[in-house]
Design an enzyme around this catalytic site. Structure first.
Site, short mmCIF file in Angstrom:
data_model
loop_
_atom_site.label_atom_id
_atom_site.label_comp_id
_atom_site.label_asym_id
_atom_site.label_seq_id
_atom_site.Cartn_x
_atom_site.Cartn_y
_atom_site.Cartn_z
N PRO A 1 60.77 76.81 31.32
CA PRO A 1 61.52 76.96 32.56
C PRO A 1 62.63 78.00 32.46
CG PRO A 1 62.04 74.86 31.49
CD PRO A 1 60.88 75.45 30.76
N ARG B 1 41.01 85.97 37.81
CA ARG B 1 40.43 86.38 39.09
C ARG B 1 40.65 87.86 39.38
NH1 ARG B 1 43.37 86.32 43.62
NH2 ARG B 1 41.72 85.31 44.81
N GLU C 1 61.46 68.17 23.89
CA GLU C 1 62.68 68.82 24.38
C GLU C 1 62.56 70.33 24.43
OE1 GLU C 1 66.40 68.84 26.05
OE2 GLU C 1 65.07 67.15 25.64
#
Length: 245
Positions: free
Chosen positions: A89, A154, A116
Site C-alpha cells: 500500500p 491483455r 505486517e
C-alpha cells in the site's frame, strides 16, 4: 510474457489462471506463470518465513532470507534482471499507464506479502518497483498480483481476440470509455442512439469522442488535466461548462 509469482498461497491463483482470457493465453503459450511458495526457501527448522519486529510492535514481519534466496534461485540463469515488483500500500498507485509500461518486459517477478509487511532490506536492496492498488490495505499481495497479471496480459499481442479491443479502453486514451450498445436496437422501450445505427463512421467517431469527454467530465474531471485534448475537445468541454452555468 513470463510471470514469476512469489507467494505463500499459490493455490489462490489456480482458478484465475485456468479460465477466461488468462486461461486461453496460458493454453496458447502467450503467457507463462510460475507460482513459487517462498516458504520452501526458508532456512529455519520449521520453514518459518516471518518473525517478530525489532523494536516491538504488533504483527509479524517477513524475513529477508527466504525471499532473497527465492529470487536468487529464479534469476540464476536469467541474462537480464526483470522488474521485481513488491505489492504494498506504500507503493506507486497502479494505473493503465503503468500496465502499458510493464507490458514491454518479457519477464516480471511479483512479490506477494503477508502479515505486517516486509523486512525493509527487501524493499531497499531487492525490489525495483513498489505498486499499490489504492489507499486501502489488503490481507496479502495475491489479489494485487492477479490484477497486474490480468491488466498487463491483455495488452500483449494475440491475447485478446480483437487486437484493437484495448485501444479505447478507459484510461488508455486518458479519458473514460464511451458507452457501448448491442442488439436489439430497442429493448423495453429503450433505444440505441440513432447515430450508432446511421452507418456514418465519421459521425459515430465524433459522437464516441464527445461521449468519452462527457463521461470523463461528469465522473473524473481530474483526468482532463492530463489528457491530450484537441481544440475540438476543448470547444466541446467549454459548451458543457456553459450549459452547466
Amino acid at each position: 510474457m513470463r510471470f514469476d509469482v512469489l507467494t505463500l498461497f499459490p493455490e489462490m491463483f489456480h482458478g484465475f489462471l485456468s479460465h477466461s482470457i488468462m486461461g486461453k493465453a496460458k493454453e496458447k503459450g502467450l503467457i507463462e506463470a510460475n507460482l513459487i511458495n517462498f516458504r520452501q526457501f526458508s532456512d529455519s527448522k520449521h520453514n518459518t518465513v516471518d518473525d517478530t519486529p525489532y523494536g516491538g510492535g504488533g504483527g509479524m514481519v517477513l524475513r529477508p532470507q527466504p525471499i532473497f534466496d527465492a529470487v536468487d534461485h529464479l534469476l540464476e540463469n536469467v541474462a537480464e534482471k526483470p522488474p521485481i515488483i513488491m505489492m504494498t500500500p506504500q507503493g506507486e498507485p497502479f494505473s493503465q499507464e503503468k500496465a502499458e509500461e510493464l507490458s514491454i518486459y518479457p519477464h516480471l517477478v511479483l512479490l506477494c506479502g503477508h502479515y505486517e509487511g516486509f523486512d525493509e532490506r527487501i524493499r531497499q536492496h531487492l525490489v525495483t518497483h513498489e505498486i499499490s492498488m489504492g489507499d486501502y490495505v489488503l490481507t496479502g499481495g495475491e489479489l494485487p498480483a492477479m490484477i497486474i497479471m490480468d491488466s498487463v496480459s491483455r495488452l500483449l499481442p494475440d491475447v485478446l481476440g480483437n487486437p484493437m479491443s484495448h485501444v479505447d479502453d478507459s484510461f488508455s486514451t486518458g479519458l473514460l470509455e464511451y458507452p457501448h450498445y448491442t442488439k436489439p436496437s430497442e429493448y423495453r422501450g429503450l433505444k440505441v442512439p440513432d447515430i450508432l445505427l446511421s452507418g456514418h463512421h465519421a459521425n459515430i467517431d465524433k459522437w464516441r469522442r464527445e461521449q468519452a469527454l462527457l463521461r470523463t467530465w461528469e465522473r473524473r474531471p481530474d483526468l482532463l488535466k492530463s489528457s491530450n485534448l484537441t481544440e475540438e475537445d476543448r470547444k466541446f468541454l467549454r459548451l458543457l461548462e456553459a450549459d452547466q452555468d
